[in-house]
Design an enzyme around this catalytic site. Sequence first.
Site, PDB file in Angstrom:
ATOM      1  N   LYS A  79       0.841  -1.200   0.000  1.00 13.83           N
ATOM      2  CA  LYS A  79       0.000   0.000   0.000  1.00 13.83           C
ATOM      3  C   LYS A  79       0.876   1.251   0.000  1.00 13.83           C
ATOM      4  O   LYS A  79       1.904   1.305   0.696  1.00 13.83           O
ATOM      5  CB  LYS A  79      -0.900  -0.042   1.235  1.00 13.83           C
ATOM      6  CG  LYS A  79      -1.934   1.064   1.351  1.00 13.83           C
ATOM      7  CD  LYS A  79      -2.792   0.826   2.590  1.00 13.83           C
ATOM      8  CE  LYS A  79      -3.851   1.883   2.799  1.00 13.83           C
ATOM      9  NZ  LYS A  79      -4.672   1.606   4.009  1.00 13.83           N
ATOM     10  N   SER A 155      -9.386   1.593   3.337  1.00 12.71           N
ATOM     11  CA  SER A 155      -8.570   2.391   2.443  1.00 12.71           C
ATOM     12  C   SER A 155      -7.544   1.589   1.649  1.00 12.71           C
ATOM     13  O   SER A 155      -6.915   2.124   0.732  1.00 12.71           O
ATOM     14  CB  SER A 155      -7.840   3.478   3.251  1.00 12.71           C
ATOM     15  OG  SER A 155      -6.965   2.914   4.205  1.00 12.71           O
ATOM     16  N   SER A 179      -9.567  -0.670   7.397  1.00 20.98           N
ATOM     17  CA  SER A 179      -9.012  -0.467   6.059  1.00 20.98           C
ATOM     18  C   SER A 179      -8.355  -1.669   5.411  1.00 20.98           C
ATOM     19  O   SER A 179      -8.035  -1.627   4.222  1.00 20.98           O
ATOM     20  CB  SER A 179      -8.014   0.693   6.089  1.00 20.98           C
ATOM     21  OG  SER A 179      -8.681   1.910   6.291  1.00 20.98           O
TER      22      SER A 179
END
Length: 452
Positions: A79, A155, A179
């Site tokens: 990420k 996210s 997330s």
Amino acid sequence: MDAVTLRDITAALAKGELTATEHVRQVLADLDALDGTPWSNLVAARNDAAALESAARADAELAAGNWIGPLHGVAVAVKDNIDVAGMPTRCGSNVLADVAPAAQDARIVERLREAGAVVVAKTHLHEFAYGPSGLVNAAGPARHPHDPTRITGGSSSGSAALVAKGVVPLALGTDTGCSVRTPAALCGVVGLKPTFGALPVDGVFPLSTTFDHVGLLARDVLDAALAWGALPGIAHLRTPVSGLRVGRLRGGIWDVPAAFESALDDACRTLSDLGAEVRDVTLPETDDLLGVYPVVTGSEAYETHQRWFENDPDLYQPATAALLAAQRDRPATDYVRAVRAAARLRRDVLRRLRRDDGLDALITVTTPLRSAPLDSDPAALRGPLLQMCIPFSVLGVPAVSVPAPGDRDLPIGVQVVGLTSGTSGHGSHPGESTALALAMAVEGTDLLTDPS
């Protein structure tokens, strides 16, 4: 992009049926194939030369008989709020559009490399990890891996979608409120949020230092368990399902629509058939847990962004700017009270669940929504996508989102929460072992298979 499991790749590499270079080249080709598709923005950054160099080193070690473990030579995505040396960490924001490449790896990336993994890409995220939909990013929204008219959840949007599309077998995400788990649920993969502090956050751009976790996304639970056990400092512990005491959450937000209740019915029936004791329980502190989260997270996020936001708020996406602006006038006393309340809730709730109620785990759904249309309002999605996950981030306990058996195109995520305390061996976390064992059962994995 034929989806293969982490364990298939691991076995092929260990047996010499596949080289790390061949595997990484194929993954890079699959990333190339995303160009010109609705999923092109799932990749935030790449350094193909560095990935191929890492693969060559992995091959040399394998040829010398130095097999490190299940991640040796395996392509992994990270990420884009986690530092990877030689690549910029832009966090999906124009605020960091011109940031220099990271000088060194985040500690969790160092651990991946120590385990032999090869980082191939950085992935899309909801801007600064401050949202659960994946809709908000300077490069546009992330699109669902099976239906580009729908959201991924966030996210950790790009990490979940790349795993679901079969591009990579494993990806790193972060989870402050939901997330890792929410995009896993919406995309039909497995997301593990471990115990708070189990994986290091050094080199991870913070949202809330009080609640930030690093987590894993994998195609199924066995792959997640394999990756978890392969990380340095983690000892995978096998836990039998029979005899575990599992609380099914009821009342308030835990009462969900019929299709979600049906998925939970099936999961609980499976656990009972395997010898677990499943009973209905309540969590009367739910509103308190939900109440402290936005105060702590919002205050800490604003402190991180204050200088940038006050100097040039227009660099932020409107939804992120609105969240930050709402924190501007919050009294410091509210934050202090919320931090103290969170600590008290962790102590009291876990003591009650473990000691008084005698529970080893909890079970609920990950979110009461399936993937929503891409034109949905991020603000309207925020509450439903967060609410079933926030309590376990505040409590700091491990939680696994696993797809309910059935349609993976618009799946339902079942969330299993480990409550077992204490340690057994260096660096081990029995709560993760409990949650993973129960999640394997829900998924229908052969529990006699040893993922270590």
